[in-house]
Each structure stands twice: as structure tokens, then as C-alpha cells.
Design an enzyme around this catalytic site. Structure first.
Site, PDB file in Angstrom:
ATOM      1  N   PRO A   5       2.378   9.720   4.401  1.00 42.11           N
ATOM      2  CA  PRO A   5       2.170   8.609   5.332  1.00 42.11           C
ATOM      3  C   PRO A   5       2.092   7.238   4.669  1.00 42.11           C
ATOM      4  O   PRO A   5       1.034   6.629   4.602  1.00 42.11           O
ATOM      5  CB  PRO A   5       0.871   8.951   6.068  1.00 42.11           C
ATOM      6  CG  PRO A   5       0.242  10.054   5.326  1.00 42.11           C
ATOM      7  CD  PRO A   5       1.189  10.543   4.287  1.00 42.11           C
ATOM      8  N   GLU A   6       3.224   6.753   4.170  1.00 44.67           N
ATOM      9  CA  GLU A   6       3.306   5.358   3.769  1.00 44.67           C
ATOM     10  C   GLU A   6       4.105   4.686   4.891  1.00 44.67           C
ATOM     11  O   GLU A   6       4.394   5.330   5.907  1.00 44.67           O
ATOM     12  CB  GLU A   6       3.960   5.233   2.387  1.00 44.67           C
ATOM     13  CG  GLU A   6       3.104   5.940   1.313  1.00 44.67           C
ATOM     14  CD  GLU A   6       3.493   5.657  -0.134  1.00 44.67           C
ATOM     15  OE1 GLU A   6       4.115   4.620  -0.390  1.00 44.67           O
ATOM     16  OE2 GLU A   6       3.167   6.478  -1.000  1.00 44.67           O
ATOM     17  N   LYS A  55       1.197   0.349   8.024  1.00 47.67           N
ATOM     18  CA  LYS A  55       0.862   1.749   8.275  1.00 47.67           C
ATOM     19  C   LYS A  55       0.163   1.937   9.626  1.00 47.67           C
ATOM     20  O   LYS A  55      -0.425   2.988   9.873  1.00 47.67           O
ATOM     21  CB  LYS A  55      -0.029   2.277   7.140  1.00 47.67           C
ATOM     22  CG  LYS A  55       0.645   2.235   5.761  1.00 47.67           C
ATOM     23  CD  LYS A  55      -0.337   2.516   4.640  1.00 47.67           C
ATOM     24  CE  LYS A  55       0.333   2.269   3.285  1.00 47.67           C
ATOM     25  NZ  LYS A  55      -0.650   2.283   2.176  1.00 47.67           N
ATOM     26  N   ARG A 258      -7.268   4.700  -8.488  1.00 50.51           N
ATOM     27  CA  ARG A 258      -6.044   5.334  -7.978  1.00 50.51           C
ATOM     28  C   ARG A 258      -5.119   5.601  -9.145  1.00 50.51           C
ATOM     29  O   ARG A 258      -4.929   4.745 -10.011  1.00 50.51           O
ATOM     30  CB  ARG A 258      -5.333   4.422  -6.976  1.00 50.51           C
ATOM     31  CG  ARG A 258      -6.163   4.016  -5.772  1.00 50.51           C
ATOM     32  CD  ARG A 258      -6.566   5.166  -4.867  1.00 50.51           C
ATOM     33  NE  ARG A 258      -5.432   5.897  -4.331  1.00 50.51           N
ATOM     34  CZ  ARG A 258      -4.713   5.498  -3.284  1.00 50.51           C
ATOM     35  NH1 ARG A 258      -4.986   4.374  -2.664  1.00 50.51           N
ATOM     36  NH2 ARG A 258      -3.710   6.232  -2.848  1.00 50.51           N
TER      37      ARG A 258
END
Length: 268
Positions: A5-6, A55, A258
Site C-alpha cells: 500500500p504505497e 495514500k 525505518r
DNA sequence: TACATATGATCAT
DNA sequence: TGATCCTATGTAA
């Protein structure tokens, strides 16, 4: 394989769901119960259209109601004829036996125009919605005062909306930029290159339904469809493996919590 | 059975 | 910077 989900996933979902459900009067419910109130407000009304920004998804309904959905890390749509929404789906709807189920979203809420405006104004330009963007101005301005690494800046949705952890690694590889450089150190040419690559790559991902950034030539095949699944990306999750371009070992680094990967030779 | 993990983002400290 | 929320899946115990 689960879609990532980008931004490309979100825009693709909007396009496919629009084609399938826009103009339909839908029966809406919440199998899991946590969206029971919102579902009741939408039940039996017509979905007019769906807009995607970065998004975020905005579903417009007859009667001026707007549904805001953000998939977050785990959100997923299941769409199809006669699919059965799982009992933990936050929201489901159907038109005859054509159904949609949404599970695990970070956000699934009815928003008023003021709240939508607040959400929208926190988003930078979206490569999939930015025909009029002058990158040197719009993106350059947002990067110019930041001392954070460009790798972190690309995940900041107020800088650019839609890029996630996979695309940030791949875009920086394609642009030949070291993710550890500060955002403000980028030249206007580098900013423009990053923007142009974002437009090209997210659009490619939206059409293909998955992220493929490698040039077929770099992995020894003639056509994009012949690229083996394990070689679709240059950097993301390839720590220790050899660079498709130069053979150097891909480097891993923790950047603000990240994970990021890059080629120390191609990106220096 | 439980733990680690992942593509995201916000809020408190 | 760390805690927290969202869920499914794979591996370890």
C-alpha cells in the site's frame, strides 16, 4: 502476493473500485462492528465517485457524505463477485453479488469538508496527481529548509505524497542519490530528477499493480514481463546482495527507525 | 502458543 | 525517540 500500500496501490484501488461501484446504490455494513455507525449512514445510498490523494482515499456519496480511508500498514481490500467478507472486515458493501471488503485500515471514517481540507493541506504534491507541479518550486521549497536525510524526507507525506519505503529506496537508487545526504543539499536538477522518476515509477506501479523499477537490460532479459520476481527491485530488501548495475554489495541502514537499502557505489 | 515482522502514521515525552 | 494502533503470516519454542 499482497500489494504494497504505497501511492500506486491507492490510486489503482480508486480506479478499479470506481469502475466497478461508482453510480451504484450500495448495501453497506460493518462485519466487525467498529464502523457500524458510519456504515448505517452510507447504507442504501449511491457511491458517486472516488478520489485518491497520496495514500488517502475519499469516497463521495450521494447526499454529500464523504468516506475517508487510509490503509496504513495492514489495510487490505478484497473485491469480487461473490467474495465473502471475513468477520473481522471493518467495512463491506455489495451491489447484487458484487462485493468489497475492507480489513485492517488505519482510518475508516466519515469526514466533513473541513476535516478533509485539513487532511489534504498536510499532503505534498502527489506524483500520480501532479500534472501542474513545478518540482523545482514545489518540492525544492519543501526540502530546502530540512536538515534531515533525503531518505527520511521522501517518507514525509508533507514533502511528497504517496512514496513509501519501497519507492524511496528505489527512487534514490535510480536518481543516483545517497539517502544519507541532507534534503537541502540536493541541487534543483536532482530534485527534478527525483520528481520525474516518481511520476514515471508510481504510474508504472499503478498500471502493473506492483512495483517494478529495474530496467530489463540490467537483469539480462529483453522484456519487463520476463523479469523474475526476485529481481524487480534494485535496492529494497537486497542487503548484502550484489547491485544489478555494478555488482557492489547493497548496503543496509536503519534510518530513523525505518530500514533503507542503497548501493554505495551507484549512489555516491 | 507466542513471538517477530511488514509496506504507515500519530501522539506523548 | 519510543509507545501505540491496525492485521496476517511465517518461524521458533
Amino acid at each position: 502476493m499482497a500489494p504494497v500500500p504505497e501511492g500506486h496501490t491507492i490510486h489503482r484501488a480508486a480506479r478499479l473500485q470506481r469502475r466497478r461501484f461508482a453510480g451504484r446504490r450500495l448495501h453497506v455494513w460493518s462485519p466487525q462492528g467498529r464502523f457500524a455507525e458510519g456504515a448505517a449512514a452510507l447504507d442504501g445510498t449511491i457511491l458517486t465517485t472516488i478520489d485518491a490523494y497520496g495514500k488517502h482515499l475519499f469516497y463521495r456519496w450521494e447526499g454529500a457524505l464523504t468516506l475517508h480511508v487510509h490503509l496504513g500498514l495492514f489495510g487490505r481490500f478484497v473485491v469480487g463477485e461473490s467474495i465473502v467478507p471475513s468477520s473481522n472486515a471493518r467495512m463491506a458493501w455489495e451491489h447484487d453479488s458484487d462485493r468489497l471488503a475492507l480489513s485492517g485500515p488505519t482510518v475508516c471514517e466519515i469526514v466533513d469538508p473541513a476535516l478533509e481540507e485539513r487532511i489534504r493541506e498536510r499532503l505534498g504534491p502527489d506524483p500520480l496527481n501532479g500534472a501542474h507541479v513545478d518540482p523545482a518550486v514545489e518540492i525544492g521549497e519543501r526540502l530546502s529548509r530540512r536538515s534531515i536525510p533525503i531518505g527520511s524526507a521522501l517518507l514525509d507525506q508533507t514533502v511528497m505524497a504517496g512514496v513509501g519505503n519501497v519507492y524511496r529506496a528505489e527512487l534514490l537508487f535510480l536518481a543516483g542519490i545517497d539517502p544519507r545526504r541532507t534534503a537541502r543539499s540536493l541541487s534543483p536538477e536532482e530534485v527534478a530528477k527525483l520528481w520525474d522518476l516518481s511520476v514515471e515509477m508510481l504510474d508504472r506501479g499503478e498500471k502493473a499493480g506492483r512495483i517494478v523499477t529495474v530496467d530489463p537490460c540490467d537483469v539480462g532479459v529483453a522484456r519487463a514481463v520476463d523479469i523474475p520476481p526476485s529481481r524487480r527491485l534494485y535496492a529494497y530488501k537486497r542487503g548484502g546482495e550484489s547491485c544489478h548495475r555494478c555488482g557492489t554489495a547493497i548496503q543496509f541502514e536503519d534510518m530513523g527507525g525505518r530500514a533503507i537499502w542503497f548501493c554505495p557505489r551507484c549512489q555516491s
